[in-house]
Design a protein around this motif. Structure first.
Motif, PDB file in Angstrom:
ATOM      1  N   GLN A 175       0.810  -1.221   0.000  1.00 11.42           N
ATOM      2  CA  GLN A 175       0.000   0.000   0.000  1.00 11.42           C
ATOM      3  C   GLN A 175       0.844   1.272   0.000  1.00 11.42           C
ATOM      4  O   GLN A 175       0.512   2.251  -0.666  1.00 11.42           O
ATOM      5  N   GLY A 176       1.945   1.246   0.747  1.00  9.14           N
ATOM      6  CA  GLY A 176       2.826   2.419   0.806  1.00  9.14           C
ATOM      7  C   GLY A 176       3.392   2.750  -0.568  1.00  9.14           C
ATOM      8  O   GLY A 176       3.411   3.910  -0.992  1.00  9.14           O
ATOM      9  N   ALA A 177       3.826   1.707  -1.276  1.00  9.06           N
ATOM     10  CA  ALA A 177       4.386   1.893  -2.621  1.00  9.06           C
ATOM     11  C   ALA A 177       3.328   2.465  -3.563  1.00  9.06           C
ATOM     12  O   ALA A 177       3.606   3.361  -4.361  1.00  9.06           O
ATOM     13  N   ALA A 178       2.106   1.946  -3.454  1.00  8.21           N
ATOM     14  CA  ALA A 178       1.016   2.416  -4.323  1.00  8.21           C
ATOM     15  C   ALA A 178       0.693   3.886  -4.034  1.00  8.21           C
ATOM     16  O   ALA A 178       0.463   4.672  -4.965  1.00  8.21           O
ATOM     17  N   LEU A 179       0.707   4.260  -2.769  1.00  7.77           N
ATOM     18  CA  LEU A 179       0.417   5.659  -2.420  1.00  7.77           C
ATOM     19  C   LEU A 179       1.481   6.602  -2.976  1.00  7.77           C
ATOM     20  O   LEU A 179       1.173   7.684  -3.467  1.00  7.77           O
ATOM     21  N   GLN A 180       2.736   6.172  -2.903  1.00  6.56           N
ATOM     22  CA  GLN A 180       3.810   7.025  -3.435  1.00  6.56           C
ATOM     23  C   GLN A 180       3.661   7.191  -4.946  1.00  6.56           C
ATOM     24  O   GLN A 180       3.861   8.277  -5.489  1.00  6.56           O
ATOM     25  N   THR A 181       3.288   6.095  -5.633  1.00  8.23           N
ATOM     26  CA  THR A 181       3.043   6.184  -7.079  1.00  8.23           C
ATOM     27  C   THR A 181       1.924   7.197  -7.347  1.00  8.23           C
ATOM     28  O   THR A 181       2.039   8.056  -8.228  1.00  8.23           O
ATOM     29  N   GLY A 182       0.868   7.096  -6.557  1.00  6.85           N
ATOM     30  CA  GLY A 182      -0.258   8.030  -6.701  1.00  6.85           C
ATOM     31  C   GLY A 182       0.166   9.464  -6.428  1.00  6.85           C
ATOM     32  O   GLY A 182      -0.215  10.386  -7.166  1.00  6.85           O
ATOM     33  N   ASN A 183       0.962   9.655  -5.394  1.00  5.37           N
ATOM     34  CA  ASN A 183       1.451  11.010  -5.069  1.00  5.37           C
ATOM     35  C   ASN A 183       2.254  11.588  -6.236  1.00  5.37           C
ATOM     36  O   ASN A 183       2.076  12.741  -6.629  1.00  5.37           O
ATOM     37  N   GLU A 184       3.174  10.762  -6.774  1.00  5.17           N
ATOM     38  CA  GLU A 184       4.029  11.251  -7.861  1.00  5.17           C
ATOM     39  C   GLU A 184       3.190  11.631  -9.081  1.00  5.17           C
ATOM     40  O   GLU A 184       3.440  12.640  -9.737  1.00  5.17           O
ATOM     41  N   TYR A 185       2.171  10.799  -9.360  1.00  5.54           N
ATOM     42  CA  TYR A 185       1.303  11.091 -10.500  1.00  5.54           C
ATOM     43  C   TYR A 185       0.530  12.389 -10.256  1.00  5.54           C
ATOM     44  O   TYR A 185       0.457  13.262 -11.125  1.00  5.54           O
ATOM     45  N   SER A 213      -3.771   5.630  10.869  1.00  7.06           N
ATOM     46  CA  SER A 213      -4.904   5.980  10.020  1.00  7.06           C
ATOM     47  C   SER A 213      -4.471   6.143   8.562  1.00  7.06           C
ATOM     48  O   SER A 213      -3.458   6.763   8.272  1.00  7.06           O
ATOM     49  N   GLY A 214      -5.270   5.575   7.657  1.00  8.40           N
ATOM     50  CA  GLY A 214      -4.922   5.664   6.238  1.00  8.40           C
ATOM     51  C   GLY A 214      -5.650   6.784   5.520  1.00  8.40           C
ATOM     52  O   GLY A 214      -5.459   7.008   4.336  1.00  8.40           O
ATOM     53  N   PHE A 215      -6.524   7.472   6.246  1.00 12.08           N
ATOM     54  CA  PHE A 215      -7.316   8.565   5.668  1.00 12.08           C
ATOM     55  C   PHE A 215      -6.615   9.881   6.011  1.00 12.08           C
ATOM     56  O   PHE A 215      -6.575  10.303   7.171  1.00 12.08           O
ATOM     57  N   ARG A 216      -6.028  10.502   4.994  1.00  8.31           N
ATOM     58  CA  ARG A 216      -5.276  11.739   5.238  1.00  8.31           C
ATOM     59  C   ARG A 216      -5.297  12.607   3.988  1.00  8.31           C
ATOM     60  O   ARG A 216      -5.662  12.137   2.910  1.00  8.31           O
ATOM     61  N   ALA A 217      -4.894  13.844   4.148  1.00  3.29           N
ATOM     62  CA  ALA A 217      -4.788  14.746   2.991  1.00  3.29           C
ATOM     63  C   ALA A 217      -3.499  15.539   3.104  1.00  3.29           C
ATOM     64  O   ALA A 217      -3.109  15.942   4.214  1.00  3.29           O
ATOM     65  N   LEU A 218      -2.842  15.715   1.971  1.00  4.70           N
ATOM     66  CA  LEU A 218      -1.553  16.413   1.964  1.00  4.70           C
ATOM     67  C   LEU A 218      -1.592  17.582   0.980  1.00  4.70           C
ATOM     68  O   LEU A 218      -2.188  17.457  -0.092  1.00  4.70           O
ATOM     69  N   SER A 219      -0.917  18.642   1.338  1.00  2.00           N
ATOM     70  CA  SER A 219      -0.735  19.722   0.373  1.00  2.00           C
ATOM     71  C   SER A 219       0.354  19.266  -0.591  1.00  2.00           C
ATOM     72  O   SER A 219       1.093  18.311  -0.292  1.00  2.00           O
ATOM     73  N   SER A 220       0.476  19.941  -1.720  1.00  2.00           N
ATOM     74  CA  SER A 220       1.528  19.539  -2.667  1.00  2.00           C
ATOM     75  C   SER A 220       2.905  19.701  -2.009  1.00  2.00           C
ATOM     76  O   SER A 220       3.815  18.906  -2.239  1.00  2.00           O
ATOM     77  N   ARG A 221       3.035  20.714  -1.134  1.00  2.00           N
ATOM     78  CA  ARG A 221       4.304  20.935  -0.430  1.00  2.00           C
ATOM     79  C   ARG A 221       4.651  19.712   0.434  1.00  2.00           C
ATOM     80  O   ARG A 221       5.783  19.228   0.428  1.00  2.00           O
ATOM     81  N   ALA A 222       3.632  19.195   1.133  1.00  2.00           N
ATOM     82  CA  ALA A 222       3.854  18.023   1.995  1.00  2.00           C
ATOM     83  C   ALA A 222       4.170  16.790   1.149  1.00  2.00           C
ATOM     84  O   ALA A 222       5.059  16.010   1.486  1.00  2.00           O
ATOM     85  N   ALA A 223       3.436  16.630   0.029  1.00  2.00           N
ATOM     86  CA  ALA A 223       3.668  15.461  -0.829  1.00  2.00           C
ATOM     87  C   ALA A 223       5.067  15.485  -1.448  1.00  2.00           C
ATOM     88  O   ALA A 223       5.673  14.436  -1.665  1.00  2.00           O
ATOM     89  N   LYS A 224       5.560  16.701  -1.697  1.00  2.00           N
ATOM     90  CA  LYS A 224       6.921  16.803  -2.242  1.00  2.00           C
ATOM     91  C   LYS A 224       7.948  16.525  -1.147  1.00  2.00           C
ATOM     92  O   LYS A 224       9.000  15.935  -1.395  1.00  2.00           O
ATOM     93  N   ALA A 225       7.652  16.954   0.063  1.00  2.00           N
ATOM     94  CA  ALA A 225       8.604  16.800   1.168  1.00  2.00           C
ATOM     95  C   ALA A 225       8.666  15.364   1.687  1.00  2.00           C
ATOM     96  O   ALA A 225       9.698  14.899   2.164  1.00  2.00           O
ATOM     97  N   ILE A 226       7.538  14.657   1.588  1.00  2.00           N
ATOM     98  CA  ILE A 226       7.486  13.287   2.136  1.00  2.00           C
ATOM     99  C   ILE A 226       7.537  12.264   1.007  1.00  2.00           C
ATOM    100  O   ILE A 226       6.607  12.159   0.214  1.00  2.00           O
ATOM    101  N   THR A 227       8.618  11.530   0.942  1.00  2.00           N
ATOM    102  CA  THR A 227       8.684  10.417   0.000  1.00  2.00           C
ATOM    103  C   THR A 227       8.425   9.148   0.796  1.00  2.00           C
ATOM    104  O   THR A 227       9.154   8.849   1.740  1.00  2.00           O
ATOM    105  N   ILE A 228       7.372   8.441   0.427  1.00  3.69           N
ATOM    106  CA  ILE A 228       7.037   7.216   1.170  1.00  3.69           C
ATOM    107  C   ILE A 228       7.994   6.106   0.735  1.00  3.69           C
ATOM    108  O   ILE A 228       8.012   5.701  -0.421  1.00  3.69           O
ATOM    109  N   GLU A 229       8.795   5.649   1.689  1.00  6.37           N
ATOM    110  CA  GLU A 229       9.762   4.587   1.371  1.00  6.37           C
ATOM    111  C   GLU A 229       9.351   3.230   1.923  1.00  6.37           C
ATOM    112  O   GLU A 229       9.903   2.207   1.542  1.00  6.37           O
ATOM    113  N   GLN A 230       8.408   3.266   2.860  1.00  5.91           N
ATOM    114  CA  GLN A 230       7.908   2.004   3.412  1.00  5.91           C
ATOM    115  C   GLN A 230       6.833   1.462   2.478  1.00  5.91           C
ATOM    116  O   GLN A 230       5.742   2.012   2.397  1.00  5.91           O
TER     117      GLN A 230
END
Lengths: 114, 220
Positions: B61-71, B150-167
């Motif tokens: 799931q972590g890998a899928a979320l990072q893919t989604g974030n990058e897209y 919790s898996g329900f969250r929202a990120l600003s683009s700034r947060a999504a750029k700052a956080i790379t999900i590696e797990q």
């Protein structure tokens, strides 16, 4: 003495396997050298076990040489497992990166086609 | 503001359509990351009007979320919402999750099952797994939130750029919280409701999360 001979026979078996794998090109040159020296060192330790006993006694250890070699082997095994785990983790990350790139690239390609 | 909802999904053909339909009422742009499903998840998601990114093999799931974030970042999203595909979150709570981000008060909003709203948590989760996760977060990662997983969250683009999900696995929940603290991102917890079906993290999953987090901590 018998135990030493058995241990040396086992080492010879592993050395022959190693040579066979090298001949069949199943392992790289570096790997061959590492394991060759590993088994040669193990054989040397078995042959000179009495000398190791004496050395340990002089250093004040109560255990015998074979016990020390056993402890050393366990430590080395733990270290090798740790190294393998790190390498595996790295490969897992690379697989994920590759999977992600393929997913994003395919999306881009499909988008262009439309 | 451009908002994209990222839904990681693995073998969710039964739930994905209804989840997308419900989410689309709140956010028109939905991205489903099909994490190597062997069923018709991708097809169902596409038919329901979602953009589908397909992992050719299952990576977690972590890998899928990072893919989604990058897209989503390439699509210039201002806000990215993470939502589960199994139907355990309520889509009508999405506006509450994104509200602090719309007002630009914070960088990241975490949904919490332990604030005002009452989720009917399974006994083992409520009294054992989640308190244990909270302790791990507090003492290993030095972060303290009411809901550690919790898996329900929202990120600003700034947060999504700052956080790379590696797990890649489920430890990403703790990782995101940890990185939000580490990067000194402004965050807020918002109460959410979770409807439990007969699934979710069991003890084995919890142990795996702990193992992944400790190993990552050791590596860094």
């Amino acid at each position: 003495m018998t135990q030493q001979i058995i241990a040396l026979i086992i080492i010879c078996f592993f050395l022959s396997r190693l040579l066979w794998q090298k001949q069949k090109k199943q392992i790289s040159g570096g790997e061959f050298v590492f394991w060759f020296f590993f088994w040669m060192l193990a054989a040397a330790a078995i042959i000179s076990i009495k000398w190791i006993d004496q050395l340990l006694a002089q250093l004040g250890f109560s255990g015998s040489g074979i016990e020390m070699l056993f402890y050393l082997a366990v430590i080395i095994l733990f270290y090798l497992i740790f190294k393998i785990r790190i390498r595996q983790e790295k490969q897992e990350k690379e697989i994920t990166r590759l999977t992600r790139q393929i997913a994003l690239k395919n999306k881009k390609k499909n988008h262009v086609k439309r | 503001m451009k908002i994209i909802c990222v839904i990681p999904a693995w073998n969710e053909e039964k739930n994905i359509s209804s989840v997308i339909t419900a989410v689309k009422k709140q956010i028109p742009e939905v991205v489903v990351v099909d994490d190597g499903s062997q069923d018709n998840t991708s097809e169902q998601a596409r038919q329901s009007g979602a953009t589908v990114l397909k992992h050719i093999i299952n990576r977690g799931q972590g890998a899928a979320l990072q893919t989604g974030n990058e897209y989503a970042l390439t699509k210039k999203a201002d806000i990215i919402v993470h939502f589960d595909a199994d139907g355990q979150f309520l889509s009508r709570e999405i506006p509450e999750i994104i509200k602090p981000l719309r007002k630009q008060e914070v960088d990241i909003v975490f949904g919490s099952r332990f604030l005002e709203k009452k989720s009917h948590l399974p006994f083992s989760k409520k009294y054992f797994l989640l308190p244990l996760a909270r302790l791990v977060n507090k003492f290993v990662l030095r972060v303290d939130l009411t809901d550690p997983q919790s898996g329900f969250r929202a990120l600003s683009s700034r947060a999504a750029k700052a956080i790379t999900i590696e797990q890649d696995g489920m430890a990403h929940c703790s990782e995101i919280i940890y990185k939000a603290f580490q990067k000194k991102l402004k965050f807020q917890e918002v109460p959410i409701t979770v409807i439990y079906h007969n699934f979710g993290q069991k003890l084995g999953g919890g142990i795996k999360i702990l193992k992944d987090l400790l190993f990552a901590k050791l590596m860094n």
